[in-house]
Motif scaffolding. Structure first.
Motif, PDB file in Angstrom:
ATOM      1  N   UNK A 163       0.818  -1.210   0.000  1.00 43.06           N
ATOM      2  CA  UNK A 163       0.000   0.000   0.000  1.00 43.06           C
ATOM      3  C   UNK A 163       0.849   1.255   0.000  1.00 43.06           C
ATOM      4  N   UNK A 164       1.909   1.269   0.806  1.00 43.00           N
ATOM      5  CA  UNK A 164       2.796   2.430   0.846  1.00 43.00           C
ATOM      6  C   UNK A 164       3.507   2.619  -0.489  1.00 43.00           C
ATOM      7  N   UNK A 165       3.947   1.506  -1.094  1.00 39.41           N
ATOM      8  CA  UNK A 165       4.625   1.601  -2.384  1.00 39.41           C
ATOM      9  C   UNK A 165       3.688   2.123  -3.468  1.00 39.41           C
ATOM     10  N   UNK A 166       2.446   1.642  -3.458  1.00 40.68           N
ATOM     11  CA  UNK A 166       1.466   2.108  -4.450  1.00 40.68           C
ATOM     12  C   UNK A 166       1.184   3.602  -4.277  1.00 40.68           C
ATOM     13  N   UNK A 167       1.186   4.064  -3.019  1.00 41.83           N
ATOM     14  CA  UNK A 167       0.892   5.481  -2.742  1.00 41.83           C
ATOM     15  C   UNK A 167       1.951   6.409  -3.316  1.00 41.83           C
TER      16      UNK A 167
END
Length: 424
Positions: A163-167
Motif C-alpha cells: 500500500x505504501x509503495x502504491x501510494x
C-alpha cells in the motif's frame, strides 16, 4: 496405495500454500528491508533485477530442501550427518551461537516499531515482552495455529508495504528498465547482499521440518510442495520489490539517507508521515512490526525443530520422535534458549567475541546449505530415488547459489576479522 489413501493425501486446493509462506515470511526481517531500502535509496531501480534473481535462488534452495525431505523421508540434518562428522562439527556451534545472538536481535527488531508508535515505552522491556509473546505462541500452539498466525502477519506486512509503495505512484518505465541486468559503479557489495537477503538463511533448511509438521511427508506431495514454494516466494519477491520502490521513490529522488540498522525503517515511516499523513506512518510501522514478529516466531518454531532433530539424532532417537516435534521436550529446550539467555544481550553491551563468532559462522551457512544440497540431490544412493535427483538446471542454479553465497561469506568473514587482525 489405495484410492482412499490417495484422496486423503491430496490436500484441498485452498490449503496448498502453507509451509512455503512460513519459511519465506520468516526469512524477510527488518535487516532485509533495510538493505533493500538502502539499495533503492542509492541506486534507484537499477538493482531491481537482483531482487528477482535473489527470489529465484531462494526458490531453488527451498525446493531442494523440500524435495530431499519428501523423496528421502529423512530430515535435512539426517542427510548432513550421512555426509560425515564434519557437518555436525559445523552445525553444533553454529546453532547454539546463532540462536543466542539472533534471539536478542529479533526481540529488539520487534520492539523498535512499537516504541516508535508509543515513545514512552522502554525499548528493552518491549523487546523482552516480544520474546515472551513469541515463546507463548509457539510453546502452547500447534503447527496449525502457528501457521495461521504467520499468514495473518504476512497479510499485515503485505498490505502495509504494498500500500505504501502504491501510494508513491512509482515510475513504471523505470521499474521495467530496472529488470535489465546492470551493475553500477561501487554497487557490487550491495548487489551481493540484496541477492542473498531475499528471504532467509538457516530457516530455508527448516522448510522440510515444517512440511513434516503440516503432514506433507511423502513424494506424493512433491507437486503441492513446489506450488507452495513458488507462490510463497512470488509473494515475498513482490514484497521486497515494493520495499525497493519505497527506497527509490521516497529516498533516492529526495537524496535522503537512512539511519543505521533497523532504525532506518523508522526513518521511512517519518518520510511517509511528512508526505502523506499520519495514517501512512502508522500503517507502515505496523507492517514493520509484522515483518519483525513473523521472523521472530518463525525462528522460534523452525530452528527449534532443527535443534530438536539435531539432538535427537545424536541421542539415537527414532526419526520423528515426539520429543523432536512441535511441543516436544527438545523443541521446548531450544525455545527457552532463544528467549531467555539472549535477554542478557539486551541489558549488556554485546560481547565482541560472541558477535564475531556469530558473523563468521552465520556467513558460512548459505554456501554450506547450497553445497550439501548439491551433494545430497546428486548422490547415487538409496536416499533419493533417481526421478527426484537434480537435473542439469537444478545443478546449474544451485551451483550459482553456492558461488554467490561463498562470495558473500568471504566478504563477511573479511569484514568481521579485519578490525582484529589488521587485514584487508
Amino acid at each position: 496405495m489405495s484410492v482412499d489413501t490417495e484422496v486423503a493425501e491430496r490436500p484441498p486446493r485452498w490449503r496448498v500454500v502453507g509451509p512455503g509462506l512460513v519459511v519465506a515470511a520468516t526469512g524477510v526481517g527488518a535487516a532485509d528491508l533495510v538493505a533493500t531500502l538502502v539499495a533503492g535509496s542509492r541506486y534507484g531501480y537499477t538493482l531491481l533485477w537482483v531482487v528477482v534473481l535473489g527470489t529465484v535462488m531462494k526458490v531453488v534452495l527451498v525446493e531442494g530442501a523440500g524435495r530431499y525431505s519428501l523423496a528421502s523421508g529423512r530430515t535435512i540434518f539426517e542427510g548432513w550427518r550421512s555426509m560425515g562428522r564434519w557437518t555436525t562439527w559445523y552445525f553444533a556451534p553454529y546453532i547454539v551461537v546463532w540462536g543466542f545472538v539472533y534471539g536478542a536481535t529479533a526481540m529488539s527488531s520487534s520492539a523498535l516499531p512499537v516504541v516508535a508508535l508509543f515513545p514512552d515505552l522502554d525499548l528493552r522491556w518491549v523487546a523482552v515482552v516480544s520474546g515472551v509473546i513469541g515463546l507463548v505462541l509457539v510453546w502452547f500452539g500447534s503447527y496449525a495455529s502457528f501457521e495461521k498466525v504467520m499468514v495473518a502477519l504476512v497479510g499485515i506486512m503485505f498490505v502495509a508495504v504494498v500500500g505504501a509503495a502504491a501510494r508513491t505512484a512509482p515510475n513504471l518505465g523505470e521499474i521495467v528498465r530496472g529488470l535489465r541486468p546492470a551493475i553500477p559503479e561501487g554497487s557490487l557489495l550491495y548487489l551481493l547482499g540484496l541477492a542473498g537477503g531475499v528471504g532467509g538463511t538457516i530457516t530455508l533448511a527448516a522448510y522440510g521440518y515444517w512440511l513434516r509438521e503440516k503432514g506433507w511427508s511423502t513424494p506424493r506431495f512433491m507437486r503441492v510442495m513446489r506450488i507452495d514454494n513458488g507462490v510463497a516466494y512470488a509473494v515475498t519477491g513482490l514484497f521486497v520489490v515494493c520495499t525497493l520502490i519505497l527506497g527509490a521513490e521516497l529516498l533516492y529522488s529526495a537524496n535522503i539517507a537512512l539511519s543505521a540498522g533497523d532504525r532506518g525503517l523508522v526513518d521511512v515511516s517519518d518520510v511517509l508521515e511528512e508526505r502523506y499523513g499520519t495514517a501512512y506512518h502508522v500503517v507502515f510501522l505496523v507492517g514493520f512490526w509484522a515483518a519483525s514478529m513473523s521472523s521472530l516466531i518463525g525462528v522460534w518454531s523452525g530452528v527449534s525443530l532443527m535443534f530438536a532433530d539435531f539432538v535427537g539424532n545424536l541421542r539415537g532417537l527414532p526419526p520423528g520422535a515426539e520429543e523432536t516435534r512441535t511441543g516436544g521436550r527438545l523443541f521446548r529446550t531450544y525455545l527457552l534458549w532463544l528467549t531467555f539467555p539472549p535477554m542478557l544481550l539486551l541489558l549488556l553491551d554485546q560481547p565482541v567475541g560472541l558477535i564475531l563468532a556469530y558473523g563468521v559462522l552465520g556467513s558460512l551457512f548459505m554456501p554450506f546449505l547450497a553445497v550439501t544440497l548439491l551433494v545430497l540431490l546428486n548422490r547415487r544412493s538409496d536416499d533419493v530415488p533417481a526421478q527426484w535427483r537434480n537435473r542439469w538446471l537444478s545443478n546449474g542454479l544451485m551451483g550459482l547459489c553456492a558461488l554467490l553465497f561463498a562470495a558473500l561469506a568471504a566478504n563477511e568473514v573479511r569484514t568481521q576479522l579485519a578490525p582484529y587482525v589488521g587485514l584487508w
